[in-house]
Design an enzyme around this catalytic site. Structure first.
Site, short mmCIF file in Angstrom:
data_model
loop_
_atom_site.label_atom_id
_atom_site.label_comp_id
_atom_site.label_asym_id
_atom_site.label_seq_id
_atom_site.Cartn_x
_atom_site.Cartn_y
_atom_site.Cartn_z
N GLU A 1 -70.17 55.63 -10.73
CA GLU A 1 -69.09 56.36 -10.07
C GLU A 1 -68.12 56.76 -11.16
O GLU A 1 -67.38 55.94 -11.68
CB GLU A 1 -68.43 55.49 -9.00
CG GLU A 1 -67.60 56.28 -7.99
CD GLU A 1 -66.14 56.42 -8.39
OE1 GLU A 1 -65.84 57.33 -9.20
OE2 GLU A 1 -65.33 55.63 -7.91
N LYS B 1 -67.97 42.53 -15.67
CA LYS B 1 -67.09 42.76 -16.82
C LYS B 1 -65.97 43.69 -16.37
O LYS B 1 -66.15 44.89 -16.24
CB LYS B 1 -67.83 43.39 -18.00
CG LYS B 1 -66.99 43.32 -19.29
CD LYS B 1 -67.53 44.19 -20.40
CE LYS B 1 -66.98 45.58 -20.33
NZ LYS B 1 -65.51 45.67 -20.55
N CYS C 1 -59.34 57.89 -8.92
CA CYS C 1 -60.45 58.81 -9.16
C CYS C 1 -60.52 59.90 -8.10
O CYS C 1 -60.91 61.02 -8.39
CB CYS C 1 -61.77 58.05 -9.26
SG CYS C 1 -62.13 56.99 -7.85
N GLU D 1 -59.86 66.17 -15.75
CA GLU D 1 -59.13 65.18 -14.97
C GLU D 1 -57.94 64.66 -15.78
O GLU D 1 -58.13 64.11 -16.86
CB GLU D 1 -60.05 64.03 -14.59
CG GLU D 1 -59.39 62.95 -13.76
CD GLU D 1 -60.36 61.83 -13.40
OE1 GLU D 1 -60.34 61.40 -12.24
OE2 GLU D 1 -61.12 61.40 -14.28
#
Length: 485
Positions: free
Chosen positions: A252, A179, A287, A388
């Site tokens: 992750e 997905k 990331c 972040e």
């Protein structure tokens, strides 16, 4: 069928058949959000169930194939994928749906076949039985397939981050239901359809959608493993969803990567450029990008001056424009988040220096554009430092005491990537060993320095388990000890 026909309508793929779902959703260009690039057909729970059941049936025969047979079939499939990517302008399409500049899109597309081949090259070492004998008898460790792997992937690097899950899952004897992110579904659909058609029917399946499709997939009782790359918030939901049936899981998640510049850091033009690349690649939407700089006070002023000069060379515009070196952010939610973090930092007394140029005639108000911005004088407790940002806004903080800066870094709930920069590599390694993170680079940082032959992953809230390398391959198996005693 040509590439353009394949990719403008992202539909679900179940057992090799294209399956429509709910009413198609428009996919819009983040550089010109009035422009429709294509559409995506969201999968209903019934379509998700059909994909998992199809994958379950196909996996049984695939697991009975020898490892050598699976490697051979995947290598041939990689050849087909490579030719398809070369024959179609997929980089242009990816830029239109994701926003990043053409060179990055071309790299992302090229990695599809490369990652499959790198995976098969490591498979014999990683997945072959380990056998030994001693005075008490014989011992075998086998790495058995799991079953159906559900892979859920993000929108920043949608090709490589999907294939990083699909390829090891397949070579280990599993089937896959992928997905992808709903805002970048087009290019990965085209590539996955070609890959699926090059392998036994039903091994590779694809479902599109938002949280409803994701929940139907991650809670499905016949899914053996969940492999997810994305935000911490979504990762927690997937972790919870898989708990009821104790699914194997690799997560992750987000990071807040620090870069620590010691007092003897090399600040040559070449090094500063690598630091800029590590910060602003994909408009900061990586990331493992640098998310905050900690610079020794003796070098702080020099670094800020040189880093600003480097950032000032970026040219922001439509990623399709060859003059652009930085594209827009991908979506409205991210755009608003980055602006909110910057506004908060300025209200807290930080100084924001907006840099870079804009491609002439850019319809600035029609895209999610933000120029690179360097933030100084920032309090260490504001969200731009502690969370972040996933955008081209970078805080730079001075320090004088290494112990104190390590304590501040390690107090973060995140621990994905990090880096230490010093002319003395022994010293840098010593500092790097004390950072709590899944990975630490020395005099480097970021996606461009990721070695696909070594496992990578996060600690703390940045993830669970690893991907890539031998350990990453074995993460798609059940370790089985067979012992005579």
């Amino acid at each position: 069928m040509t590439g353009s026909e394949l990719v403008r309508n992202a539909v679900n793929l179940v057992g090799g058949e294209r399956v429509l779902g709910d009413t198609p959703i428009e996919v819009r260009n983040p550089a010109a959000f009035g422009t429709v690039v294509g559409d995506v057909s969201y999968a209903s729970p019934e379509v998700v169930d059909a994909a998992v059941r199809t994958a379950t049936a196909a996996q049984r025969a695939w697991a009975r194939e020898t490892l050598e047979s699976r490697i051979s079939q995947l290598d041939k499939a990689a050849d087909v994928v490579e030719r398809f990517c070369e024959d179609n302008d997929l980089a242009s399409l990816l830029t239109q749906e994701q926003g990043k500049v053409l060179s990055e899109s071309a790299f992302d597309v090229s990695l599809a076949s490369q990652v499959i081949r790198m995976t098969t090259e490591m498979a014999t070492e990683a997945l072959a039985d380990i056998e030994f004998s001693d005075s008490r008898g014989r011992h075998i460790v086998s790495f058995d397939s799991l079953g159906v792997v559900a892979a859920v992937t993000p929108w920043n690097w949608p090709i490589v981050l999907s294939i990083m899950k699909v390829a090891p899952a397949l070579v280990a004897g599993n089937s896959v239901v992928l997905k992808p992110a709903p805002n970048t579904p087009l290019t990965i659909t085209a590539i996955l359809e070609v890959l699926a058609s090059s392998l036994p029917t039903g091994l590779v399946n694809l479902v599109h959608g938002d949280g409803r499709a994701g929940a139907a997939l991650t809670t499905h009782p016949d899914v053996a493993k969940l492999s997810f790359t994305g935000s911490v918030t979504t990762g927690r939901k997937i972790y919870t969803a898989g708990a009821s049936s104790i699914k194997n899981m690799t997560l992750e998640l987000g990071g807040n990567d620090p870069a620590v510049l010691l007092d003897d850091v090399d600040l040559s033009d070449e090094t500063i450029q690598r630091m800029c690349d590590a910060t602003f690649m994909t408009t900061g939407q990586v990331c493992v990008a640098v998310k905050r700089f900690y610079v020794h006070g003796d070098r702080y002023g020099e670094f800020v001056e040189k880093f600003k000069a480097c950032a000032d060379q970026y040219v922001v515009g439509d990623g399709l424009d060859q003059r652009s070196t930085m594209g827009p952010l991908n979506n409205e939610m991210q755009f608003k988040k980055v602006h909110a973090l910057l506004d908060q930092a300025q209200r807290a007394g930080a100084t924001a220096t907006t840099l870079g140029a804009v491609v002439p005639d850019t319809a600035w108000e029609q895209g999610y554009f933000i120029r690179p911005t360097v933030v100084t004088d920032a309090p260490s407790d504001i969200e731009l430092v502690t969370e972040e940002q996933f955008g081209p806004i970078i805080p730079v903080l001075p320090f004088t005491d290494t112990e104190s800066v390590l304590e501040e870094i390690n107090s973060s709930p995140y621990g994905l990537g990090s880096s230490v920069w010093s002319a003395d590599t022994d010293r840098a390694f010593a500092v790097g060993r004390r950072i709590r993170a899944g990975g630490t680079w020395i005099n480097a940082h970021g996606l461009a320095n990721l070695d696909f032959h070594f496992a990578t992953g996060g600690v703390k809230s940045s993830g669970l388990g690893v991907e890539l390398g031998v350990d990453g391959l074995r993460a798609f198996t059940d370790r089985h000890n067979i012992t005579e005693r």
